[in-house]
Design an enzyme around this catalytic site. Structure first.
Site, PDB file in Angstrom:
ATOM      1  N   CYS A  91       0.821  -1.211   0.000  1.00  0.00           N
ATOM      2  CA  CYS A  91       0.000   0.000   0.000  1.00  0.00           C
ATOM      3  C   CYS A  91       0.863   1.273   0.000  1.00  0.00           C
ATOM      4  O   CYS A  91       1.528   1.536  -0.986  1.00  0.00           O
ATOM      5  CB  CYS A  91      -0.983  -0.059   1.157  1.00  0.00           C
ATOM      6  N   HIS A 178      -3.361  -5.225   1.121  1.00  0.00           N
ATOM      7  CA  HIS A 178      -2.751  -5.584   2.413  1.00  0.00           C
ATOM      8  C   HIS A 178      -2.772  -7.089   2.669  1.00  0.00           C
ATOM      9  O   HIS A 178      -3.675  -7.572   3.376  1.00  0.00           O
ATOM     10  CB  HIS A 178      -3.509  -4.888   3.552  1.00  0.00           C
ATOM     11  N   GLU A 180      -1.118  -8.692   4.710  1.00  0.00           N
ATOM     12  CA  GLU A 180      -0.936  -8.952   6.152  1.00  0.00           C
ATOM     13  C   GLU A 180      -2.251  -8.902   6.914  1.00  0.00           C
ATOM     14  O   GLU A 180      -2.306  -9.331   8.063  1.00  0.00           O
ATOM     15  CB  GLU A 180       0.086  -7.969   6.744  1.00  0.00           C
TER      16      GLU A 180
HETATM   17  N1  GLN Z   1      -4.033   6.206   1.064  1.00  0.00           N
HETATM   18  C1  GLN Z   1      -2.760   5.984   1.650  1.00  0.00           C
HETATM   19  C2  GLN Z   1      -1.696   6.900   1.044  1.00  0.00           C
HETATM   20  O1  GLN Z   1      -1.950   7.593   0.136  1.00  0.00           O
HETATM   21  C3  GLN Z   1      -2.316   4.542   1.545  1.00  0.00           C
HETATM   22  C4  GLN Z   1      -3.265   3.675   2.301  1.00  0.00           C
HETATM   23  C5  GLN Z   1      -2.651   2.470   2.944  1.00  0.00           C
HETATM   24  O2  GLN Z   1      -1.417   2.319   3.053  1.00  0.00           O
HETATM   25  N2  GLN Z   1      -3.519   1.629   3.433  1.00  0.00           N
HETATM   26  O3  GLN Z   1      -0.585   6.910   1.489  1.00  0.00           O
END
Ligand code: GLN
Length: 200
Positions: A91, A178, A180
């Site tokens: 992410c 994710h 995890e």
């Molecule tokens: N929306 C977050 C960002 O722009 C990322 C979201 C996440 O890591 N779950 O950094």
């Protein structure tokens, strides 16, 4: 024994630790988690692999950038110098790998949009297809980034067959979801195996 460096800027770190412990148990290898908070912890630890958790990339850039503790630029230059060090970035971790903003080339070749699926309310779960691991994988997307293009990178995971949600460059995986936060530990097992954890 496999030593995994965990980038301690923000985000779902404990879930990564739980998944790594389960994966190490399954493989029958010892696991050492090294929490990375300073540039020195990266360069002086004997790391076999790195987990780069999600969080909020803007906050991570502030706390880990040159104006903060300098962890991010140190990590990026360490990785460029050590391309054989396996990485699982999830992410926001994937955002920072694709767009490091440190004046040097990206670590993974994907153009990525923050919050590319919309706002928090547009977070979703979906079954994904993973050529890398074989079969399907449960995807948890939380204000997830979205790849706009992924030139040259191997597709590790797809959504709806042709939307790329994880790429692999050598032994670095950047995933917009994710792993995890699910019971499926195949990505963490992959990381430990890449780190030599099946033969140690
Ligand atoms: N929306 C977050 C960002 O722009 C990322 C979201 C996440 O890591 N779950 O950094």
């Amino acid at each position: 024994m496999v030593s995994v460096g965990l980038v301690m800027l923000q985000g779902a770190r404990h879930a990564h630790i739980a998944a790594l412990e389960k994966a190490a148990d399954n493989l029958g290898v010892g696991l050492e988690i090294i929490e990375l908070r300073t540039p020195e912890e990266i360069t002086s630890s004997n790391l076999d692999a790195i987990v780069f958790p999600g969080g909020e990339s803007t906050t991570m850039r502030l706390t880990g950038g040159v104006e903060g503790n300098g962890l991010l630029p140190a990590l990026f230059s360490w990785l460029r110098a050590n391309p054989d060090l396996p990485v699982l970035a999830t992410c926001a971790g994937a955002i920072l790998m694709a767009d490091p903003q440190d004046g040097d080339p990206p670590l993974v070749n994907g153009v990525i949009n923050r919050n590319g699926y919309g706002r928090q309310a547009d977070s979703f779960q979906a079954e994904l297809q993973t050529p890398e691991l074989g079969g399907s994988f449960p995807g948890v997307f939380i204000r997830a980034p979205r790849f706009k293009s992924v030139e040259g990178a191997a597709v590790a995971v797809a959504y709806n067959q042709d939307e790329v949600v994880a790429i692999r460059e050598g032994c670095w995986i950047a995933a917009t979801f994710h792993p995890e936060l699910t019971d499926d530990i195949r990505f963490h097992t992959w990381l430990l195996t890449q780190a030599g954890g099946d033969s140690k």
